[in-house]
Design an enzyme around this catalytic site. Structure first.
Site, short mmCIF file in Angstrom:
data_model
loop_
_atom_site.label_atom_id
_atom_site.label_comp_id
_atom_site.label_asym_id
_atom_site.label_seq_id
_atom_site.Cartn_x
_atom_site.Cartn_y
_atom_site.Cartn_z
N LYS A 147 18.16 71.22 141.28
CA LYS A 147 17.80 72.46 142.00
C LYS A 147 16.33 72.75 141.80
O LYS A 147 15.71 72.25 140.84
CB LYS A 147 18.62 73.66 141.51
CG LYS A 147 18.55 73.98 140.01
CD LYS A 147 17.37 74.81 139.54
CE LYS A 147 17.41 75.12 138.05
NZ LYS A 147 16.13 75.55 137.49
N GLY A 182 14.23 68.35 130.74
CA GLY A 182 13.14 69.28 130.42
C GLY A 182 12.23 69.50 131.60
O GLY A 182 11.04 69.72 131.46
N ASP A 212 23.03 77.88 133.84
CA ASP A 212 22.85 77.48 135.24
C ASP A 212 24.06 76.72 135.81
O ASP A 212 24.07 76.38 137.00
CB ASP A 212 21.61 76.57 135.39
CG ASP A 212 20.31 77.32 135.13
OD1 ASP A 212 20.36 78.56 135.04
OD2 ASP A 212 19.27 76.65 135.03
O1 C5P Z 1 22.20 78.55 128.81
P1 C5P Z 1 21.16 77.51 128.51
O2 C5P Z 1 21.69 76.39 127.66
O3 C5P Z 1 20.42 77.03 129.70
O4 C5P Z 1 20.10 78.28 127.63
C1 C5P Z 1 19.20 77.65 126.76
C2 C5P Z 1 18.44 78.75 126.04
O5 C5P Z 1 17.58 79.43 126.97
C3 C5P Z 1 19.30 79.86 125.45
O6 C5P Z 1 19.70 79.56 124.15
C4 C5P Z 1 18.40 81.07 125.50
O7 C5P Z 1 17.52 81.04 124.40
C5 C5P Z 1 17.56 80.83 126.73
N1 C5P Z 1 18.08 81.55 127.91
C6 C5P Z 1 17.85 82.92 128.01
N2 C5P Z 1 18.30 83.61 129.12
C7 C5P Z 1 18.97 82.96 130.11
C8 C5P Z 1 19.19 81.57 130.02
C9 C5P Z 1 18.74 80.89 128.90
O8 C5P Z 1 17.23 83.53 127.14
N3 C5P Z 1 19.37 83.67 131.18
#
Ligand code: C5P
Length: 295
Positions: free
Chosen positions: A12, A97, A137
């Site tokens: 995406k 990443g 996501d």
């Molecule tokens: O959910 P995901 O694994 O993508 O999130 C990785 C990190 O990114 C989380 O541990 C959090 O620190 C941060 N994050 C956040 N707010 C979001 C999505 C992710 O702070 N809406």
């Protein structure tokens, strides 16, 4: 009998991404336009004779047990009680990443594949609930196409996805960790920054406009560009190569340019590759009107 399901897991881009303050649960609320694109990983998911066994084959930036694939299998097992062994082979094309959602899309494709393989007939809502445990996501990728995404990523309003433009993606050769990018944002912008706050209704009515008129922004762009000058450099190069609109995707590090069609995008790719080192990926991609496809 051993059975197999193959799935294409698309990447995406975030055409717009406004991040609000950090919440009590440690996550940030956001408001974004997600657009699924043609760059994709491919998964082959098989059931194994050995119960409980998990085999994961692919090139990842972490050990197999830390992948979103592994976490997705665990979440599916907890929800369904099905302990049949599973093997997953991932053909990785989406860089890690990169802000392109590769790990999340793989997890969503895995959940759909397991649901098909074991005929569990979970609802989209149930799958999205499982997916949200793996990554913020993941729910979007179960819908795919284009959508306004809010909350932590779990509130999805599908848009009529347009396909009348082409994208050029530039992965600048270094990854950006999601958690690291959120920490950087908090540090650089402790009071929520006073950025423009486009309501969902404004995003929805702006999406069909010519890309040159899009009012979209990305909250991560300035802080990430602050530590990686390559971000601003590649955005400038994309614009100089004719992009009607150019932004960073998600928390980086990929930059994308929007072009009127495939020919314009291919021409820009030719120009941009002249500046590119071997570890910099420059490619054309197209918006998708749908999500994961089980093959
Ligand atoms: O959910 P995901 O694994 O993508 O999130 C990785 C990190 O990114 C989380 O541990 C959090 O620190 C941060 N994050 C956040 N707010 C979001 C999505 C992710 O702070 N809406």
């Amino acid at each position: 009998m051993e059975k197999a399901v193959c799935a294409r897991a698309p990447a995406k881009v975030n055409l717009h991404l406004r991040v609000f303050g950090r919440r009590k649960d440690g996550f940030h609320s956001l408001r974004s336009i997600f657009q699924a694109i043609s760059l994709a990983d491919e998964l082959t998911v098989r059931s194994l004779k050995q119960p409980e066994r998990i085999e994961i084959d692919g090139v990842f930036d972490c050990p197999p047990e830390k992948t979103t694939i592994y976490q997705g299998i665990v979440a599916f097992r907890e929800a369904t009680g099905i302990q049949t062994g599973v093997s997953v082979k991932v053909g990785k094309t989406i860089p890690a990443g990169a802000g392109l959602g590769g790990g999340s899309s793989d997890a969503a494709a895995l959940l759909l594949s397991l649901d098909s393989l074991f005929a569990t007939r979970l609802s989209l809502r149930d799958l999205a609930g499982l997916g949200a445990r793996v990554g913020s996501d993941v729910p979007f990728f179960l819908y795919g196409g284009a959508a306004i995404v809010e909350g932590r990523g779990e509130l999805i309003r599908p848009l009529a996805a347009r396909r009348d433009y082409a994208l050029v993606l530039v992965f600048p050769g270094f990854p950006m960790g999601t958690a690291e990018a959120f920490r950087l944002l908090d540090r650089e912008r402790p009071d929520d920054g006073g950025e423009a706050d486009l309501p969902a209704s404004v995003l929805e009515s702006a999406y069909p406009l010519p890309p040159g008129d899009w009012p979209f922004a990305n909250s991560f762009e300035a802080p990430v560009a602050g530590i990686h000058p390559e971000i601003a450099l590649w955005l400038e190069r994309l614009r100089a190569a004719g992009a009607l609109f150019a932004r960073m995707s998600g928390s980086g590090s990929t930059l994308f340019g929007v072009f009127g069609g495939a020919a314009e995008a291919e021409q820009a790719v030719g120009v941009l590759r002249k500046n590119a080192e071997p570890d910099i990926l420059v490619c054309t991609a197209f918006p998708l009107a749908h999500g994961i496809s089980l093959l």
